[in-house]
Enzyme design. Structure first.
Site, mmCIF file in Angstrom:
data_model
loop_
_atom_site.group_PDB
_atom_site.id
_atom_site.type_symbol
_atom_site.label_atom_id
_atom_site.label_comp_id
_atom_site.label_asym_id
_atom_site.label_seq_id
_atom_site.Cartn_x
_atom_site.Cartn_y
_atom_site.Cartn_z
ATOM 1 N N GLU A 79 0.814 -1.211 0.000
ATOM 2 C CA GLU A 79 0.000 0.000 0.000
ATOM 3 C C GLU A 79 0.850 1.264 0.000
ATOM 4 O O GLU A 79 0.703 2.138 0.838
ATOM 5 C CB GLU A 79 -0.951 0.010 1.207
ATOM 6 N N ASP A 80 1.745 1.364 -0.940
ATOM 7 C CA ASP A 80 2.523 2.585 -1.142
ATOM 8 C C ASP A 80 3.536 2.887 -0.058
ATOM 9 O O ASP A 80 4.021 4.014 0.025
ATOM 10 C CB ASP A 80 1.601 3.808 -1.298
#
Lengths: 600, 384
Positions: free
Chosen positions: A217-218
């Protein structure tokens, strides 16, 4: 017949609008009328709009006549020799500024090779259609436009070297990165804007791979070794300001170490850093609660009674101290006077910020992420040539966002770092990717940029080839140190007795209406009650009239303000907010009678 | 065998019992059957909602959460022609508010045998045109007032009348039925209206002129558009505008399946049970069209709440919420001042029986674990 409007006001009409507009433009290029004028012929409405008002966005274009640009080699040579300037070109009508409206009438060619007789203008450079920040994104023409937007927005939040005289400036709440660098992959805009004088990021080695799922998630993973070598290290400057205010009656604030009889005196320990003038000394390590500037103020209300009493001389403590969760080192102190002639003390504190879990970093392509894990250098994956990445970026960030320029920058950065030169990545006018790849091959690396990597912990070779390259990374101003917050017990509001709100006030996190609903949906009745117990109070209630009674702890007696002492009074537990509501009902003339009943 | 099954008739819903009857193998032994029945009964008991479950709130959350994903204010064009249908969140709000006037009232008219097959397309078209409302303004070209004697002249469009199979006589009949107190003269190309009372002023004439424009000459009032559509293998008529009561009177219409999207009208014509089903169908249609997945039972509960009182009530401060017994609960919804002042005027008592009130006074809410309490019958002292 077409109507003519000057700055939206009706002027008159002309017989032949196209000829009229052409004539206007010719006169403007000749310099007969001001070049600040734009003419737009709206064919559909059959009206001519002449604009000369301020606040229009205009941009320069090269004038084209019969498919030939007016700007010639001769002009360029003269420009190089400094014989003529940009404004000369504008005056000669070789370059003209169009506003949004006149652009509608223009046919603008992108490149000189595209020119046809229909064209009226030629772009000076395609880069001219981008703004400053967007021009700083390398290989921008390979990105989706939304990513370009995000990328330029992110650059504005990057920590950089904002002013070279920062050491003597009293800026409030600013950040300064410690080892800023010029990007290896740059654009022409870096040169034009003197980016080297205010750089904002660092060139680092990036590997695109996953690492134990800590870059989901980044998130990004940082190499602890890199941090120790200065990656993403920044300084945060926090101000403290005090002023000797003057009050009515010749009273004045005083900057000093407060006397012990001052109203609101903290503890001796809190004042320990203050020197005799009441100001802290430089390089003092301060923590939350410590006084930075000692100050006392005259008493707030001078009633006639107090004027003669002894207590009247008691001054108030009004020192400036560090708030909850703040810390730092006193960096710079300034003693001066403000416009009113009051003594003004400004103290600047510095706080060194090493990258930590949750700090935000970004490349120039809108690929922002927070630090998910900091790995010891010994545990980081390494390449066959022994290169250890500074940062691990998740491959899942690429497909949906389609930031191709991110990948090209990695290759370009790798070539630049290996060949020891800057790479021109100007949007629409960059060094071509194929050439970079060929050069990379000649430098002894794989054309694709992928490398054989080894697990840092086991030494095993990864089965996949990992894409590694050099990138320009920026540290953004959102740091956990400024945002981290938690509370168990703490301050409450005076009116409602509920916890305060916000980090600055050491507040709680509200369990709101919808969150309450989830408790009800689970049937967790008693847990819900416990959650809402923050303003729980016990109040005595008169059984006969149902109004909140008075409990006199001093005499250990309860009595009702309505019915007196000879009534049954019981203590009940309610939320203070409810008690407040009952009081408000009473003030409205509504009698809220509580009927008590045994719970059991 | 039948005995064993019928024993459970009071304990299991008829549908399950029927299912068992149809599915058990023939000649099953009584002991086996008994075991089956016991197992089914246990499953059924376990599947029921437990006492104290906050069904309403769970329904609200179950509809509300997917609602946030709904594309706001989407209007779709349903297939052919310019037929507007309200879909998405606005439609859900419209249904739950229990509105009487809809943004886009619509009907689906199912037809009886010869028409439904669509063998004779012309018959179908004629039927559709019969249903469509024709107003006087649709067949007139001009309305004028004669200032001298306050008569109104209506010039008729012959061609349009021919297409609609209208004669002057039919038009006169229709006008005289709906506008009383006027003599109508037939001048072939036009009609002249004259008021019978002699005291009529110009103003009155003007008012009647405006009134007669909207007089229904033919068709069903309120149906502004008709559209015969093939659905699966039969023809139906979709209309814009709704008038269930009048449409059901038509002989050609299949009254069993014809429906409208105006729930209030369904309640008036078919009763509250039909309205309840209509709410469920309509909400479910919207949720389905948005590609969301909500269990029908949540929607059923909402429909039940709207219909329990016997009349259709919206989930608004005038509808369902006004029925709540607790002052505090009502006040916490909307317009608190109104509720508290009215409660103060009559000396209302709030027994703190429901959730919101107990949250306000910070007491355990009577739901889930907060619901059960202990009942003790204290022995009377005299008996000792």
């Amino acid at each position: 017949m077409a109507e003519v409007y000057l700055n939206s006001k009706f002027l008159g009409s002309v017989e032949n609008p196209i000829e009229f507009v052409q004539k206007m433009r010719e006169e403007r290029r000749k310099g007969a009328i001001t070049e600040n004028l734009n003419v737009f012929y709206n064919e559909r409405a059959n009206e001519i709009q002449i604009e000369s008002s301020k606040g229009r966005a205009r941009r320069p274009l090269i004038v084209v006549k019969d498919g030939v640009p007016l700007l010639t080699e001769r002009h360029l040579k003269q420009l190089e020799k400094n014989e003529i300037s940009w404004s000369d070109l504008a005056k000669q009508g070789i370059i003209e500024y169009l506003d949004a409206a006149e652009e509608e009438n223009a046919v603008v060619a992108f490149f000189e090779s595209d020119l046809t007789p229909e064209h009226t203008h030629l772009e000076i450079t395609p880069l001219a259609m981008l703004g400053y920040c967007t021009s700083l994104v390398p290989y921008g023409n390979f990105n989706q436009s939304t990513r370009l937007n995000a990328g330029s927005k992110n650059q504005k939040q990057a920590l950089g070297f904002y002013a070279s005289n920062f050491a003597v400036r009293m800026d409030m709440d600013v950040n300064l990165i410690q080892y800023p660098q010029l990007p290896v992959v740059n654009t022409i805009m870096h040169e034009i804007s003197d980016y080297g004088k205010h750089p904002a990021g660092q060139n680092i080695v990036v590997a695109i791979m996953s690492y134990k799922g800590y870059n989901m998630e980044d998130a990004i993973i940082l190499n602890r070794g890199s941090i120790e070598r200065g990656l993403g290290r920044s300084t945060y400057f926090r101000p403290a300001v005090a002023e000797e205010l003057r009050y009515a009656g010749g009273l004045i604030d005083e900057i000093c170490i407060p006397d012990k009889d001052v109203k609101g005196y903290k503890t001796e320990k809190d004042y320990r850093f203050l020197e005799d003038d009441g100001i802290i000394y430089p390089e003092a390590k301060v923590r939350e609660g410590d006084v930075v500037i000692g100050k006392t103020s005259p008493p707030r209300f001078l009633s006639s009674m107090e004027e003669y009493s002894l207590a009247a001389s008691t001054r108030r403590e009004s020192s400036v101290n560090l708030k909850h969760g703040e810390e730092g080192i006193v960096d710079f102190i300034l003693l001066t006077e403000n416009e009113e002639g009051n003594k003004l003390i400004q103290v600047r504190m510095r706080d060194e910020r090493l990258p930590e879990l949750g700090d935000k970093f970004t490349s120039r392509h809108g690929q922002k992420g927070v630090v998910g894990l900091i790995v010891p250098q010994s545990d980081m994956p390494f390449s066959a040539s022994g290169i250890i990445p500074d940062l691990i970026f998740s491959p899942h960030g690429i497909p949906s966002r389609m930031t191709i320029a991110h990948l090209i920058e990695m290759i370009a950065g790798k070539v630049g770092a290996l060949a020891g030169r800057y790479i021109n990545g100007t949007t629409f006018d960059a060094e071509p990717e194929e050439r970079l790849r060929k050069e990379l091959l000649s430098l002894g690396f794989r054309e694709s940029g992928a490398e054989t990597m080894y697990n840092g912990q086991t030494g095993e070779q990864y089965r996949a080839k990992i894409f590694v390259g050099n990138m320009y990374y920026l540290k953004l101003k959102h740091m956990v140190a400024n945002k981290i917050h938690s509370r168990a017990r703490g301050p409450i509001q005076l009116l409602t007795r509920q916890p305060t709100e916000g980090r600055a006030k050491e507040g709680g996190l509200r369990l709101g209406e919808m969150e309450k609903d989830t408790f009800v949906a689970h049937g967790a009745s008693l847990l819900l009650k416990e959650r809402f117990d923050s303003d729980r109070t016990v109040v005595p209630v008169c059984e006969s009239c149902g109004v909140i009674a008075i409990k006199d702890n001093y005499r250990n007696k309860s009595y009702c303000p309505v019915c007196g002492e000879n009534v049954e009074i019981h203590d009940i537990e309610i939320s203070y907010a409810f008690k407040l509501m009952l009081d408000e009902f009473k003030s409205l003339g509504i009698y809220p009678k509580l009927q008590l009943e045994s719970k059991y | 065998m039948a005995d064993i099954i019928s024993e459970y008739e009071d304990m299991l819903p008829p549908k399950i019992i029927e299912g068992i009857r149809n599915n058990i193998p023939k000649g099953i032994s009584d002991t086996k059957l008994k075991k089956i029945m016991e197992a089914v009964h246990l499953e059924y008991k376990n599947a029921r909602v437990t006492p104290g479950e906050a069904v309403g709130l769970i329904a609200a959350e179950s509809i509300g959460e997917p609602g946030t994903q709904m594309t706001l204010n989407t209007f779709h064009f349903a297939g052919v022609a310019e037929m507007n249908v309200t879909l998405g969140l606005p439609r859900i709000i419209e249904i739950l508010d229990g509105r009487k006037e809809l943004d886009n009232p619509m009907m689906e008219i199912y037809l009886k045998k010869p028409y439904a097959s669509g063998k004779n397309i012309n018959d179908l078209k004629n039927l559709a045109l019969q249903i469509k409302e024709t107003k006087l303004r649709d067949i007139a070209t001009e309305f004028t007032i004669n200032i001298a004697d306050f008569t109104i002249d209506v010039k008729l469009d012959r061609e349009k009348m021919k297409a609609l199979e209208l004669t002057n006589g039919k038009v006169i009949d229709a006008i005289s039925k709906q506008i009383k107190g006027h003599n109508i003269k037939d001048n072939k190309e036009s009609l002249t209206l004259k008021a019978r009372s002699k005291e009529d002023t110009f103003n009155d004439a003007y008012k009647t002129k405006e009134k007669i424009k909207a007089v229904t000459i033919k068709g069903i009032k309120g149906v502004s558009q008709v559209l015969p559509v093939k659905r699966e293998d039969e023809f139906i008529i979709i209309t814009a505008g709704s008038n269930l009561a009048d449409v059901l009177q038509l002989e050609e219409v299949d009254a069993y399946r014809t429906t409208t999207n105006n729930i209030f009208e369904i309640e008036q014509v078919l009763g509250i049970e039909a309205a309840r089903q209509a709410i469920i169908n309509e909400i479910f249609k919207v949720i389905e069209s948005q590609g969301l997945n909500v269990d029908v039972r949540h929607i059923m509960l909402v429909a039940d709440t709207m219909c329990v009182s016997g009349t259709l009530k919206g989930i608004t401060r005038y509808g369902v919420v006004s029925e709540k017994s607790s002052v505090l609960a009502r006040a916490s919804f909307e317009t608190p001042i109104k509720h508290i002042i009215n409660a103060a005027l009559v000396g209302e008592v709030d027994n703190l029986n429901s959730v919101v009130e107990n949250v306000m006074v910070n007491q355990p809410v009577p739901i889930g674990t907060g619901l059960p309490s202990l009942t003790v019958k204290p022995a009377k002292e005299k008996e000792k």
